[in-house]
Design an enzyme around this catalytic site. Structure first.
Site, PDB file in Angstrom:
ATOM      1  N   CYS A  79       0.831  -1.219   0.000  1.00 21.97           N
ATOM      2  CA  CYS A  79       0.000   0.000   0.000  1.00 21.97           C
ATOM      3  C   CYS A  79       0.864   1.268   0.000  1.00 21.97           C
ATOM      4  CB  CYS A  79      -0.992  -0.035   1.150  1.00 21.97           C
ATOM      5  SG  CYS A  79      -2.351  -1.162   0.768  1.00 21.97           S
ATOM      6  N   HIS A 167      -3.756  -5.522   0.812  1.00 23.93           N
ATOM      7  CA  HIS A 167      -3.218  -6.048   2.067  1.00 23.93           C
ATOM      8  C   HIS A 167      -3.232  -7.581   2.074  1.00 23.93           C
ATOM      9  CE1 HIS A 167      -2.714  -2.339   4.424  1.00 23.93           C
ATOM     10  NE2 HIS A 167      -3.747  -1.892   3.722  1.00 23.93           N
ATOM     11  N   GLU A 169      -1.969  -9.463   4.286  1.00 22.57           N
ATOM     12  CA  GLU A 169      -1.910  -9.969   5.654  1.00 22.57           C
ATOM     13  C   GLU A 169      -3.286 -10.188   6.277  1.00 22.57           C
ATOM     14  OE1 GLU A 169      -1.713  -5.436   6.017  1.00 22.57           O
ATOM     15  OE2 GLU A 169      -1.038  -6.994   4.625  1.00 22.57           O
TER      16      GLU A 169
END
Length: 509
Positions: A79, A167, A169
């Site tokens: 990001c 993202h 994660e």
């Protein structure tokens, strides 16, 4: 030397989650603020740049010196990290035309790219950004897009550097773990050898060198962190470790004796100190929650220091500090504004001229439990719910008295035992009973009563920062209410707290 991935933190709420996902791959990683890069030695196999609440276009946007990293070590920008690698190296970042937040479908454009190895041609990802990359430098190559985001992922040609505007994660990114594995294992070449067993072996060896024949003291609480820290130290230095377990008179019913007994079975050298009368005397007449906390915190330090001074030649004070505490104190935004003194023995190291040793300072909470299992610590300790540092002192609203402690201990025992009996205990993150400064009219037999009210509290959470109330079965709540009212003298009303955090807190004080 333990190989590691370095995560540079630009202040994203997701940074700790990136670290947890990398560690779940049995790869060790560390988080450091973007402006405090550690010495880059051979142990660092790759670098991840985190997201950020800032825009790269902001005047005060965080900037990092990548001269020793970019093109020299594998690099992944997430990001803000991806936008940074574009913006500061010849590309362009602008506000998004559409709201790039939430789930999106990623289309893989180059399936041969090592970052996207094994990832389906179409996969769900999670977006969370207000800016977007509208132009990449000429030597950057787009490797994945979404319907709204043309530059969802890119590679810098001629070096092992990548950027992604989603993202990986978070759980919403279906193949996020595979992408991170591609980076840390496939590209960075990490061996995936950071396991609970390897941590125990390395930490014990390090403690033996660090502590030598010095004596160490540790404050035990009966909780997960201090118990695991104690066992690691015991494995390293044996009888040189002395543990002190203080009963402030505010523990759960029979907890002092049961916890002491469990520590004896673990082979630990534990001094148990019953200081109930001291704490109850100092809390007499005190109703302000913060004042209660401070009295309990100071009282604990006084008792601990008094016991420690009976020992000779102590050089080290051990603490159960874990990695989120370390990250918080060195984060981009600085240490947390309020650190509650009763959660550690603050002030003692300087006062007693002791050095600090923190064997768990590299671990997240779930990792502490895994290490505890490796050390054969019983699940009675590893599976325990968190318990507040000031104990029942902040679950008795208003003045704390011996009678109120008795009432609360008995009600709390019925609730906790009930959760275990009904198979609910392990589904709850934290549970307890709160004694309210409220009396109400009731009827028992033919008699009118005017007695106390208690609130039952049970929440689910991962870290205590946010929490949801648990939807306990009505039949269970009915039985708990009935048992508490019938068996605990002084209570005639039971309520259930259905508030979540935020806006409420887990504890009432």
């Amino acid at each position: 030397m333990q190989e590691k991935i370095l995560i540079l933190d630009f202040g994203s709420q997701y940074t700790q989650l990136i670290a947890r996902r990398v560690r779940e791959l049995n790869v060790y990683c560390e988080i450091h603020p973007f402006n405090k890069i550690p010495v880059l030695d051979n142990s660092i196999k790759g670098v991840i740049l985190s997201g950020s609440p800032y825009s790269v276009r902001d005047e005060k946007a965080p900037q990092v010196d990548l001269s020793q990293i970019k093109g020299k070590l594998p690099l992944l920008g997430v990001c803000y990290g991806a936008q940074y690698l574009s913006h500061y190296f010849g590309g362009e970042v602008a506000p998004s035309n559409s709201r790039e937040y939430g789930r999106a479908m990623l289309s893989v454009l180059d399936s041969s790219d090592p970052l996207l190895n094994g990832i389906p041609s179409s996969t769900q990802v999670w977006m969370s950004h207000g800016d977007t990359i509208v132009r990449i430098p000429s030597h950057y190559k787009i490797i994945a897009s979404t319907e709204d985001v043309k530059v969802a992922a890119y590679r810098i040609e001629g070096e092992e550097s990548w950027g992604i505007q989603f993202h990986p994660e978070v759980y919403h990114s279906t193949d996020g773990t595979q992408l991170l594995k591609n980076f840390v294992v496939g590209i960075c070449g990490c061996a995936q050898d950071w396991t609970p067993a390897s941590f125990v072996d390395a930490t014990v060896a390090e403690l033996r060198v660090k502590l030598g024949q010095d004596k160490v003291i540790l404050a035990l609480s009966g909780g997960v962190d201090s118990s695991v820290a104690a066992m690691l130290l015991h494995k390293a230095v044996g009888e040189q470790l002395t543990c002190i377990f203080v009963d402030m008179g505010l523990l759960r019913k029979d907890e002092f004796s049961s916890v002491l007994e469990s520590y004896k079975h673990m082979g630990l050298n534990v001094i148990g100190v019953n200081a109930s009368e001291k704490f109850l005397a100092e809390l007499k007449g005190v109703t302000d929650p913060e004042r209660k906390r401070k009295i309990i915190g100071k009282g604990f330090i006084d008792v601990f220091e008094s016991e420690a001074q009976k020992l000779t030649d102590v050089k080290w004070l051990a603490q159960g500090t874990i990695y989120p505490d370390v990250i918080e104190s060195t984060s981009v935004n600085g240490p947390s504004a309020t650190i509650k003194s009763h959660h550690n023995v603050g002030g003692l190291p300087e006062k007693m001229n002791l050095r600090i040793v923190e064997p768990l300072r590299l671990l997240f909470k779930d990792e502490v439990r895994r290490v505890g299992r490796q050390l054969n610590i019983s699940n009675d300790i590893l599976g325990r719910h968190p318990f507040p540092g000031p104990g029942l002192g902040i679950r008795i609203l208003g003045e704390v008295t011996a009678e109120k402690v008795r009432i609360l201990q008995e009600a709390d025992k019925i609730f906790i035992d009930g959760l275990k009996e009904f198979g609910l205990y392990d589904k709850v993150w934290q549970a307890g009973v709160i004694l309210l400064p409220v009396q109400s009219v009731g009827v028992m037999g033919d008699e009118r009563t005017y007695e106390s009210c208690v609130a039952l509290r049970a929440v689910t959470s991962t870290d205590g920062m946010t929490a949801d109330w648990v939807h306990l079965p009505y039949e269970f709540l009915a039985k708990m209410s009935n048992d508490i009212i019938n068996k605990v003298r002084g209570i005639n009303r039971v309520v259930y707290d259905i508030s979540s955090k935020p806006p409420a807190t887990i504890e009432w004080e």
